[in-house]
Write a protein that holds these residues in place. Structure first.
Motif, short mmCIF file in Angstrom:
data_model
loop_
_atom_site.label_atom_id
_atom_site.label_comp_id
_atom_site.label_asym_id
_atom_site.label_seq_id
_atom_site.Cartn_x
_atom_site.Cartn_y
_atom_site.Cartn_z
N ILE A 36 0.82 -1.03 -0.02
CA ILE A 36 0.06 -0.08 -0.01
C ILE A 36 0.97 1.26 0.14
N PHE A 37 0.34 2.29 -0.43
CA PHE A 37 0.96 3.83 -0.21
C PHE A 37 -0.08 4.58 0.74
N SER A 38 0.68 5.35 1.33
CA SER A 38 -0.14 6.34 2.14
C SER A 38 -0.99 7.12 1.57
N ARG A 39 -0.41 7.58 0.66
CA ARG A 39 -1.34 8.64 -0.07
C ARG A 39 -2.74 8.15 -0.62
N ASP A 40 -2.55 7.10 -1.01
CA ASP A 40 -3.99 6.18 -1.51
C ASP A 40 -4.85 5.91 -0.40
N LEU A 41 -4.27 5.25 0.73
CA LEU A 41 -5.12 4.92 1.83
C LEU A 41 -5.65 6.33 2.57
N MET A 42 -4.79 7.29 2.54
CA MET A 42 -5.19 8.60 3.22
C MET A 42 -6.43 9.00 2.57
N LYS A 43 -6.16 9.05 1.09
CA LYS A 43 -7.49 9.58 0.31
C LYS A 43 -8.78 8.72 0.56
N GLN A 44 -8.47 7.43 0.63
CA GLN A 44 -9.82 6.46 0.78
C GLN A 44 -10.36 6.77 2.10
#
Length: 86
Positions: A36-44
């Motif tokens: 996972i990448f933090s930017r993707d999880l943060m957005k979701q």
């Protein structure tokens, strides 16, 4: 989610992030761990502050909800998995 409702340490940001992790794991057909990448999880998860994200990830790991191996390489994602519990 039954454990979460009884755990006073868990707040809305934890729940939002956990559900984003569950969704990511489902997208990868539960082939754990998932990169996972933090930017993707943060957005979701609708988390805008990096500090909140890292705090919640650390606490979810410390509380036993997830397995988390951070990557400090921007090209290689961190590894995350769900722990098995009742």
């Amino acid at each position: 989610m039954n454990l979460v409702k009884e755990d006073p340490r868990i707040g809305p940001s934890h729940i939002s992030l956990y559900l984003a992790i569950v969704n990511c794991c489902n997208e990868h057909e539960l082939q754990l761990p998932v990169s996972i990448f933090s930017r993707d999880l943060m957005k979701q998860a609708k988390i805008s502050a990096c500090g909140t994200y890292h705090k919640c990830m650390r606490e979810l790991k410390d509380y036993g909800y997830i397995q988390y191996i951070p990557s400090y390489n921007p090209v290689v994602g961190s590894l995350v998995g769900l722990t098995c519990s009742e």
